[in-house]
Design a protein around this motif. Structure first.
Motif, PDB file in Angstrom:
ATOM      1  N   LEU A 142     -62.172 -45.112 -36.943  1.00 20.60           N
ATOM      2  CA  LEU A 142     -62.305 -44.184 -35.816  1.00 20.60           C
ATOM      3  C   LEU A 142     -61.642 -42.852 -36.158  1.00 20.60           C
ATOM      4  CD1 LEU A 142     -61.410 -46.552 -32.830  1.00 20.60           C
ATOM      5  CD2 LEU A 142     -63.671 -45.704 -33.441  1.00 20.60           C
TER       6      LEU A 142
ATOM      7  N   ASP B  77     -59.453 -33.859 -34.119  1.00 15.33           N
ATOM      8  CA  ASP B  77     -58.837 -32.901 -35.045  1.00 15.33           C
ATOM      9  C   ASP B  77     -59.096 -33.237 -36.516  1.00 15.33           C
ATOM     10  OD1 ASP B  77     -57.298 -35.222 -34.539  1.00 15.33           O
ATOM     11  OD2 ASP B  77     -55.592 -34.319 -35.570  1.00 15.33           O
ATOM     12  N   ARG B  78     -59.763 -34.378 -36.787  1.00 13.56           N
ATOM     13  CA  ARG B  78     -59.949 -34.771 -38.195  1.00 13.56           C
ATOM     14  C   ARG B  78     -60.994 -33.901 -38.889  1.00 13.56           C
ATOM     15  NH1 ARG B  78     -58.248 -40.112 -39.199  1.00 13.56           N
ATOM     16  NH2 ARG B  78     -58.789 -39.705 -41.374  1.00 13.56           N
TER      17      ARG B  78
ATOM     18  N   THR C 189     -60.264 -39.057 -34.621  1.00 16.88           N
ATOM     19  CA  THR C 189     -59.948 -38.204 -33.466  1.00 16.88           C
ATOM     20  C   THR C 189     -60.546 -36.804 -33.716  1.00 16.88           C
ATOM     21  OG1 THR C 189     -57.822 -37.734 -34.489  1.00 16.88           O
ATOM     22  CG2 THR C 189     -57.840 -39.439 -32.806  1.00 16.88           C
TER      23      THR C 189
ATOM     24  N   ILE D 203     -67.165 -42.542 -35.692  1.00 19.63           N
ATOM     25  CA  ILE D 203     -66.859 -43.561 -36.705  1.00 19.63           C
ATOM     26  C   ILE D 203     -67.281 -43.076 -38.093  1.00 19.63           C
ATOM     27  CG2 ILE D 203     -67.290 -45.964 -37.369  1.00 19.63           C
ATOM     28  CD1 ILE D 203     -68.318 -46.295 -34.350  1.00 19.63           C
TER      29      ILE D 203
END
Lengths: 76, 302
Positions: A54, A58-59, A56, A49
């Motif tokens: 939220l 790959d961020r 994922t 977070i």
């Protein structure tokens, strides 16, 4: 004589809080995937977070980000 | 990662489905999955009066919320276990949740019943987890039967079901393998029990709870370290990471092919429960485990 330019170089860091332990530390992670490797968590056992959003795996992460890694596995 | 449906930035990635969703599309996926489970397994209808057991954790709150959103008649039941380090916080979460979502709530206090879990723990020589589970199931059933509910729903998720199935399989526990599943019909003093979230993982429930802004109790039970179910979940999560989708495949194949032979065997060879001599709750013989625990706590106090 020209004024000397001062360059502040801050070490790169992302602040991560692990829940439910509520342990906070600073890590050098450039992506969520790297961060999860550092804290030894699998992507489908935690919520990641940032600013109540939220993320994922790959961020990308940026210097100064404050991240919560919340375990979803209930015990007992 | 982009949302599979609308191509917005994904907020939930589900390797078991080889996909990702944005917030709105994930909620639609989740609610469709629950609807499909209810319909396929014939869990209940819109006419049923459903009692949802609410611990304050993400799974039970997600269960009550999704059933309410889908239009079912939902009531909540919270068992206050009187554990000093956690019960007040869990009860507060449940009370605020029910007030916010207009869900009527029944609270059963174990202190009034002489079954405070710290005292139960004191009189037991083994882990308190199984006794605590038995006490909760006892009162879930009792309230459902006494108050005329036609279904008792719990927030058991796929990880809970897998951990239990794995444990039962390791012991080849025929009585428990014969009746594991998302639906247990009312029988012999037991209410109809349903598990609408059986296809959804803890991860999916946690995402649904978060995206709906649910405040939930996530601190672990202070008595739970060392629980065997936690070790099984860890093992299965490692397997799922290597082979996404294996949890759901194992469980649904058991429902389709594995359970029926155990059920037939148990029907032929197993023993039928009889009413407890003291409280009437179904038990194997004589006085039930909860009445015996109550006696042990009372004897320890006197």
């Amino acid at each position: 004589m020209p004024e000397e330019k001062v360059v502040y170089t801050r070490p790169y860091g992302v602040t991560v809080t692990l829940q439910p332990q509520n342990e906070t530390r600073t890590v050098k992670a450039r992506s969520v995937r790297q961060l999860l490797n550092i804290v030894k968590a699998s992507p489908t056992t935690v919520l990641v977070i940032r600013n109540n959003e939220l993320l994922t795996s790959d961020r990308k992460l940026s210097h100064g980000d404050e991240i919560i890694v919340r375990t979803v596995v209930s015990s007992g | 990662m982009k949302c599979k449906v609308c191509k917005a930035t994904a907020v939930v990635s589900l390797p078991s489905h080889n996909t990702g969703f944005c917030s709105d599309c994930f909620m639609a996926f989740y609610e469709r999955s629950v609807e499909r489970s209810i319909r396929r397994q014939k869990l209940f209808t819109f006419e049923d009066k459903i009692l949802v057991a609410l611990s304050g954790g993400k799974d039970s709150l997600a269960c009550a919320l999704v059933l309410k959103k889908l239009g079912y008649k939902v009531h909540g039941l919270h068992i206050d276990l009187a554990i000093p380090e956690s019960s007040a916080a869990a009860r507060g979460v449940v009370e605020r949740f029910c007030a916010a979502h207009d869900i009527p709530l029944i609270v059963k206090e174990m202190e009034e019943e002489g079954l405070q879990i710290p005292r139960v723990k004191k009189v037991l020589s083994r882990s308190v987890c199984s006794a605590c589970g038995r006490i909760k199931r006892y009162f879930f059933n009792k309230v459902a039967m006494d108050e005329g509910f036609t279904a008792l729903a719990t927030g058991h998720n796929l990880d809970d079901e897998i951990a239990r199935l794995f444990s039962n399989t390791l012991r080849w526990d025929i009585p428990h393998l014969s009746d594991q599943g998302p639906l247990l019909e009312a029988d012999n003093g037991f209410s109809r029990k349903v598990r609408p979230l059986y296809r959804l993982t803890e991860f999916e429930n946690a995402n649904y709870a978060f995206l709906n802004g649910l405040e939930y109790h996530y601190a672990p039970c202070p008595y739970s370290p060392g629980a065997t179910s936690t070790a099984y979940k860890k093992l299965w999560n490692q397997l799922e990471e290597e082979m996404p989708g294996r949890k759901l495949a194992f469980y649904t194949a058991f429902l389709a092919h594995g359970r029926e032979p155990f059920r037939q065997f148990e029907q032929a060879e197993g023993t039928k429960p009889v009413p407890c001599e003291r409280c009437g709750y179904p038990t194997s013989a004589g006085i039930c485990g909860v009445c015996r625990t109550r006696d042990a706590v009372a004897a320890d106090e006197s």
